[in-house]
Design an enzyme around this catalytic site. Structure first.
Site, PDB file in Angstrom:
ATOM      1  N   GLN A   1     -10.094  -3.710  -3.984  1.00 29.28           N
ATOM      2  CA  GLN A   1     -11.392  -3.199  -3.558  1.00 29.28           C
ATOM      3  C   GLN A   1     -12.427  -3.344  -4.672  1.00 29.28           C
ATOM      4  O   GLN A   1     -13.535  -3.837  -4.457  1.00 29.28           O
ATOM      5  CB  GLN A   1     -11.237  -1.710  -3.175  1.00 29.28           C
ATOM      6  CG  GLN A   1     -12.518  -1.054  -2.726  1.00 29.28           C
ATOM      7  CD  GLN A   1     -13.007  -1.599  -1.383  1.00 29.28           C
ATOM      8  OE1 GLN A   1     -12.252  -1.626  -0.428  1.00 29.28           O
ATOM      9  NE2 GLN A   1     -14.251  -2.046  -1.333  1.00 29.28           N
TER      10      GLN A   1
ATOM     11  N   ARG B   1       0.881  -1.186   0.000  1.00 29.99           N
ATOM     12  CA  ARG B   1       0.000   0.000   0.000  1.00 29.99           C
ATOM     13  C   ARG B   1       0.905   1.219   0.000  1.00 29.99           C
ATOM     14  O   ARG B   1       1.699   1.395   0.930  1.00 29.99           O
ATOM     15  CB  ARG B   1      -0.920  -0.012   1.220  1.00 29.99           C
ATOM     16  CG  ARG B   1      -1.651   1.293   1.417  1.00 29.99           C
ATOM     17  CD  ARG B   1      -2.788   1.207   2.400  1.00 29.99           C
ATOM     18  NE  ARG B   1      -3.914   0.485   1.836  1.00 29.99           N
ATOM     19  CZ  ARG B   1      -5.144   0.512   2.339  1.00 29.99           C
ATOM     20  NH1 ARG B   1      -5.401   1.226   3.408  1.00 29.99           N
ATOM     21  NH2 ARG B   1      -6.111  -0.180   1.777  1.00 29.99           N
TER      22      ARG B   1
ATOM     23  N   CYS C   1     -16.485   1.831   0.436  1.00 33.17           N
ATOM     24  CA  CYS C   1     -15.349   0.924   0.646  1.00 33.17           C
ATOM     25  C   CYS C   1     -14.889   0.914   2.102  1.00 33.17           C
ATOM     26  O   CYS C   1     -14.219  -0.020   2.525  1.00 33.17           O
ATOM     27  CB  CYS C   1     -14.201   1.312  -0.272  1.00 33.17           C
ATOM     28  SG  CYS C   1     -13.675   3.013  -0.046  1.00 33.17           S
TER      29      CYS C   1
ATOM     30  N   HIS D   1      -7.276   1.172  -6.645  1.00 33.54           N
ATOM     31  CA  HIS D   1      -7.443   0.255  -5.504  1.00 33.54           C
ATOM     32  C   HIS D   1      -8.087  -1.016  -6.072  1.00 33.54           C
ATOM     33  O   HIS D   1      -9.275  -1.281  -5.897  1.00 33.54           O
ATOM     34  CB  HIS D   1      -8.331   0.920  -4.450  1.00 33.54           C
ATOM     35  CG  HIS D   1      -8.330   0.252  -3.111  1.00 33.54           C
ATOM     36  ND1 HIS D   1      -7.584  -0.882  -2.839  1.00 33.54           N
ATOM     37  CD2 HIS D   1      -8.988   0.538  -1.952  1.00 33.54           C
ATOM     38  CE1 HIS D   1      -7.776  -1.238  -1.579  1.00 33.54           C
ATOM     39  NE2 HIS D   1      -8.625  -0.399  -1.027  1.00 33.54           N
TER      40      HIS D   1
HETATM   41  N1   CP Z   1     -11.355  -0.321   2.040  1.00 27.63           N
HETATM   42  C1   CP Z   1     -10.099  -0.470   2.482  1.00 27.63           C
HETATM   43  O1   CP Z   1      -9.162  -0.690   1.720  1.00 27.63           O
HETATM   44  O2   CP Z   1      -9.988  -0.420   3.829  1.00 27.63           O
HETATM   45  P1   CP Z   1      -8.617  -0.247   4.642  1.00 27.63           P
HETATM   46  O3   CP Z   1      -8.055   1.091   4.245  1.00 27.63           O
HETATM   47  O4   CP Z   1      -9.013  -0.305   6.076  1.00 27.63           O
HETATM   48  O5   CP Z   1      -7.695  -1.348   4.250  1.00 27.63           O
HETATM   49  N1  NVA Z   2      -9.789   6.750  -1.301  1.00 31.28           N
HETATM   50  C1  NVA Z   2      -9.427   6.237  -0.012  1.00 31.28           C
HETATM   51  C2  NVA Z   2      -9.723   4.776   0.075  1.00 31.28           C
HETATM   52  C3  NVA Z   2      -9.458   4.138   1.388  1.00 31.28           C
HETATM   53  C4  NVA Z   2      -9.732   2.661   1.377  1.00 31.28           C
HETATM   54  C5  NVA Z   2      -7.965   6.530   0.253  1.00 31.28           C
HETATM   55  O1  NVA Z   2      -7.153   6.443  -0.674  1.00 31.28           O
HETATM   56  O2  NVA Z   2      -7.610   6.860   1.381  1.00 31.28           O
END
Ligand code: CP
Ligand code: NVA
Length: 294
Positions: free
Chosen positions: A129, A99, A251, A126
């Site tokens: 997701q 990430r 999400c 993502h």
């Molecule tokens: N939706 C999602 O990716 O959640 P987290 O940021 O908690 O991993």
């Molecule tokens: N758009 C958000 C998604 C989190 C799961 C972010 O990037 O923080």
């Protein structure tokens, strides 16, 4: 498929195959309990996470393998060269999930890791997701449905546009001016005839079976919070905007009172927890697919 960096890089068949495998994993997890016995996943995080971290870790355990967590800032990624650090991890692990803030970091890592790399969220996409989201839409409404995405044209929105239009789901996106999704992803998606785009949230939700939103302030954008709250306020999912029978997706994490009201996220039409659960089944499918094809 050597890595999973972005849905835009997958063909329709690959997207559908991952979802079909996730459905099998959900229905009969016991059939796959030793499928990744002896395999190791390393999960590297530049940002916080609940769902991604835990669904990958438990998913790997359920498949008979092992997952190790590495926080970027507490590791020598913080001081060393990204290529050197990831090459070493590729020597220990069978698969890596990362990430990152900048999508170019996950691309760099995939180039030299020597093992499959999964994007667990970047500023561009993502993908994990969106695969779980399409699985959820298929379960709840079928693929012949219409999804409206309201809010920021961010990573989640980019992946959803690509995933929906590769699986036959119609998607209408409404964002404020200046917060549009990625142009390249929109251009390819428009060719399918399944994507429509507007700045008007009311227009996007018309006839929608499902309405989806995400935070207005993504991880790393905290300094812009005040400005974003003002720009995005007409895009809130509230009773006035959401059609009565539409299902609700997010999400998570949700910022209640901003992009979505308590009333909407806690309503009977909300499927946010089913959506979150499907992350587990999809992560398992992604790892199986990448390791089986290696
Ligand atoms: N939706 C999602 O990716 O959640 P987290 O940021 O908690 O991993
Ligand atoms: N758009 C958000 C998604 C989190 C799961 C972010 O990037 O923080």
């Amino acid at each position: 498929m050597n890595h999973l960096l972005a849905i835009k890089d997958l063909d329709n068949k690959e997207v559908n195959e991952i979802i079909s495998l996730a459905e099998k994993l959900k229905k009969s997890p016991e059939n796959y309990s030793g499928a990744l016995k002896g395999k190791s996943l390393v999960m590297i995080f530049q940002k916080t996470s609940t769902r991604t971290r835990i669904s990958f870790e438990i998913g790997m355990t359920q498949l008979g393998g092992h997952a190790a967590f590495l926080d970027w800032k507490d590791s020598n990624f913080a001081v060393g060269n990204i290529f050197d650090e990831v090459k070493c991890i590729g020597g220990y692990a069978d698969i890596i999930m990362v990430r990152v803030y900048s999508h170019s970091d996950v691309e760099k890592m995939a180039k030299v890791a020597g093992v499959p790399v999964i994007n667990g969220l970047s500023d561009f996409e993502h993908p994990c997701q969106a695969l779980a989201d399409v699985m959820t839409i298929k379960e709840k409404k079928g693929l012949k449905s219409k999804l409206a995405f309201i809010g920021d044209g961010n990573n989640v929105c980019n992946s959803l546009i690509a995933a929906c239009t590769k699986t036959g789901i119609r998607i209408a996106v409404a964002t404020p001016k200046g917060y549009e999704p990625n142009m390249g992803i929109m251009e390819s998606a428009k060719k399918t005839g399944l994507l429509s785009f507007t700045n008007n949230p009311k227009e996007a939700v018309e006839g929608a079976d499902i309405v989806y939103t995400d935070t207005w302030v993504s991880l790393g954008q905290e300094k812009e919070a005040e400005k974003r709250h003002n720009v995005f306020s007409p895009y809130q999912l509230n009773r006035g905007l959401v059609p009565e029978n539409a299902l609700i997706m997010h999400c998570l994490p949700a910022h209640r009172g901003f992009e979505i009201t308590d009333e909407v996220i806690d309503s009977q039409n909300s499927i946010v927890f089913e959506q979150a659960e499907n992350r587990l089944h999809v992560q398992k499918a992604i790892m199986l697919k990448l390791l089986e094809e290696k």
